[in-house]
Design a protein around this motif. Structure first.
Motif, PDB file in Angstrom:
ATOM      1  N   LEU A  40       0.828  -1.204   0.000  1.00  0.00           N
ATOM      2  CA  LEU A  40       0.000   0.000   0.000  1.00  0.00           C
ATOM      3  C   LEU A  40       0.866   1.259   0.000  1.00  0.00           C
ATOM      4  N   TRP A  41       1.951   1.243   0.765  1.00  0.00           N
ATOM      5  CA  TRP A  41       2.872   2.383   0.809  1.00  0.00           C
ATOM      6  C   TRP A  41       3.451   2.640  -0.582  1.00  0.00           C
ATOM      7  N   SER A  42       3.849   1.571  -1.273  1.00  0.00           N
ATOM      8  CA  SER A  42       4.396   1.710  -2.624  1.00  0.00           C
ATOM      9  C   SER A  42       3.365   2.279  -3.580  1.00  0.00           C
ATOM     10  N   GLN A  43       2.111   1.836  -3.447  1.00  0.00           N
ATOM     11  CA  GLN A  43       1.050   2.386  -4.295  1.00  0.00           C
ATOM     12  C   GLN A  43       0.920   3.888  -4.058  1.00  0.00           C
ATOM     13  N   CYS A  44       0.960   4.302  -2.792  1.00  0.00           N
ATOM     14  CA  CYS A  44       0.850   5.724  -2.473  1.00  0.00           C
ATOM     15  C   CYS A  44       2.047   6.506  -3.018  1.00  0.00           C
ATOM     16  N   GLN A  45       3.232   5.914  -2.935  1.00  0.00           N
ATOM     17  CA  GLN A  45       4.416   6.580  -3.474  1.00  0.00           C
ATOM     18  C   GLN A  45       4.301   6.749  -4.985  1.00  0.00           C
ATOM     19  N   ARG A  46       3.825   5.711  -5.674  1.00  0.00           N
ATOM     20  CA  ARG A  46       3.656   5.818  -7.131  1.00  0.00           C
ATOM     21  C   ARG A  46       2.639   6.900  -7.475  1.00  0.00           C
ATOM     22  N   CYS A  47       1.541   6.950  -6.739  1.00  0.00           N
ATOM     23  CA  CYS A  47       0.510   7.964  -6.973  1.00  0.00           C
ATOM     24  C   CYS A  47       1.085   9.366  -6.753  1.00  0.00           C
ATOM     25  N   GLN A  48       1.928   9.487  -5.753  1.00  0.00           N
ATOM     26  CA  GLN A  48       2.559  10.762  -5.411  1.00  0.00           C
ATOM     27  C   GLN A  48       3.642  11.142  -6.415  1.00  0.00           C
ATOM     28  N   GLY A  49       4.165  10.120  -7.125  1.00  0.00           N
ATOM     29  CA  GLY A  49       5.160  10.395  -8.150  1.00  0.00           C
ATOM     30  C   GLY A  49       6.598  10.207  -7.708  1.00  0.00           C
ATOM     31  N   SER A  50       6.819   9.648  -6.519  1.00  0.00           N
ATOM     32  CA  SER A  50       8.184   9.436  -6.063  1.00  0.00           C
ATOM     33  C   SER A  50       8.260   8.215  -5.158  1.00  0.00           C
ATOM     34  N   LEU A  51       9.203   7.333  -5.473  1.00  0.00           N
ATOM     35  CA  LEU A  51       9.430   6.158  -4.636  1.00  0.00           C
ATOM     36  C   LEU A  51      10.526   6.418  -3.606  1.00  0.00           C
ATOM     37  N   HIS A  52      11.017   7.655  -3.556  1.00  0.00           N
ATOM     38  CA  HIS A  52      12.146   7.983  -2.683  1.00  0.00           C
ATOM     39  C   HIS A  52      11.784   8.980  -1.591  1.00  0.00           C
ATOM     40  N   GLN A  53      10.493   9.296  -1.443  1.00  0.00           N
ATOM     41  CA  GLN A  53      10.079  10.255  -0.424  1.00  0.00           C
ATOM     42  C   GLN A  53       8.962   9.658   0.421  1.00  0.00           C
ATOM     43  N   ASP A  54       8.815  10.190   1.629  1.00  0.00           N
ATOM     44  CA  ASP A  54       7.703   9.777   2.479  1.00  0.00           C
ATOM     45  C   ASP A  54       6.383  10.156   1.823  1.00  0.00           C
ATOM     46  N   VAL A  55       5.363   9.385   2.125  1.00  0.00           N
ATOM     47  CA  VAL A  55       4.030   9.664   1.583  1.00  0.00           C
ATOM     48  C   VAL A  55       3.401  10.773   2.416  1.00  0.00           C
ATOM     49  N   LEU A  56       2.959  11.814   1.738  1.00  0.00           N
ATOM     50  CA  LEU A  56       2.348  12.946   2.414  1.00  0.00           C
ATOM     51  C   LEU A  56       0.846  13.026   2.144  1.00  0.00           C
ATOM     52  N   CYS A  57       0.289  12.003   1.589  1.00  0.00           N
ATOM     53  CA  CYS A  57      -1.117  11.981   1.193  1.00  0.00           C
ATOM     54  C   CYS A  57      -2.039  11.967   2.409  1.00  0.00           C
ATOM     55  N   THR A  58      -3.067  12.777   2.341  1.00  0.00           N
ATOM     56  CA  THR A  58      -4.125  12.760   3.345  1.00  0.00           C
ATOM     57  C   THR A  58      -5.483  12.809   2.652  1.00  0.00           C
ATOM     58  N   SER A  59      -5.538  12.319   1.432  1.00  0.00           N
ATOM     59  CA  SER A  59      -6.768  12.367   0.638  1.00  0.00           C
ATOM     60  C   SER A  59      -7.851  11.503   1.276  1.00  0.00           C
ATOM     61  N   ARG A  60      -8.908  12.134   1.690  1.00  0.00           N
ATOM     62  CA  ARG A  60     -10.015  11.411   2.312  1.00  0.00           C
ATOM     63  C   ARG A  60     -10.900  10.729   1.265  1.00  0.00           C
ATOM     64  N   ASP A  61     -10.615  10.958  -0.002  1.00  0.00           N
ATOM     65  CA  ASP A  61     -11.360  10.308  -1.084  1.00  0.00           C
ATOM     66  C   ASP A  61     -10.689   9.025  -1.552  1.00  0.00           C
ATOM     67  N   CYS A  62      -9.507   8.745  -1.056  1.00  0.00           N
ATOM     68  CA  CYS A  62      -8.719   7.619  -1.554  1.00  0.00           C
ATOM     69  C   CYS A  62      -8.900   6.384  -0.675  1.00  0.00           C
ATOM     70  N   PRO A  63      -9.393   5.288  -1.260  1.00  0.00           N
ATOM     71  CA  PRO A  63      -9.561   4.062  -0.461  1.00  0.00           C
ATOM     72  C   PRO A  63      -8.222   3.458  -0.028  1.00  0.00           C
ATOM     73  N   ILE A  64      -7.167   3.694  -0.791  1.00  0.00           N
ATOM     74  CA  ILE A  64      -5.842   3.174  -0.429  1.00  0.00           C
ATOM     75  C   ILE A  64      -5.364   3.844   0.859  1.00  0.00           C
ATOM     76  N   PHE A  65      -5.629   5.140   0.988  1.00  0.00           N
ATOM     77  CA  PHE A  65      -5.245   5.874   2.193  1.00  0.00           C
ATOM     78  C   PHE A  65      -5.852   5.208   3.428  1.00  0.00           C
ATOM     79  N   TYR A  66      -7.133   4.910   3.378  1.00  0.00           N
ATOM     80  CA  TYR A  66      -7.802   4.304   4.532  1.00  0.00           C
ATOM     81  C   TYR A  66      -7.331   2.876   4.783  1.00  0.00           C
ATOM     82  N   ARG A  67      -7.097   2.116   3.732  1.00  0.00           N
ATOM     83  CA  ARG A  67      -6.573   0.759   3.900  1.00  0.00           C
ATOM     84  C   ARG A  67      -5.189   0.798   4.530  1.00  0.00           C
TER      85      ARG A  67
END
Length: 88
Positions: A40-67
């Protein structure tokens, strides 16, 4: 079973003979949750556009975020449960 006796923090009397089995089951659960979190972390990194940074996503519309957050919470609880075996 019921509450553990004073001073006892690992297992109730009914589970005393199954320490190794329960420890192994706890380890297996942690391994599985760690794998889920990593995917799930890797999916979030890909969505964010970088596999080398922490995930900063807080999108309440994203099911991956909640999972990811649920798996993170479950992992924390599983690690605490495994921690009861410290000094075993």
């Amino acid at each position: 079973s019921g509450p553990l006796p004073d001073g006892e923090k690992k297992l109730c009397k009914d589970c005393k003979g199954k320490e190794a089995e329960l420890y192994e089951k706890s380890l297996g659960a942690i391994n599985s949750l760690e794998e889920q979190f990593a995917r799930l972390w890797s999916q979030c990194q890909r969505c964010q556009g970088s596999l080398h940074q922490d995930v900063l996503c807080t999108s309440r519309d994203c099911p991956i975020f909640y999972r990811r957050k649920k798996v993170q919470k479950d992992l924390s609880e599983a690690q605490a449960q495994l921690g009861r075996f410290d000094g075993w």
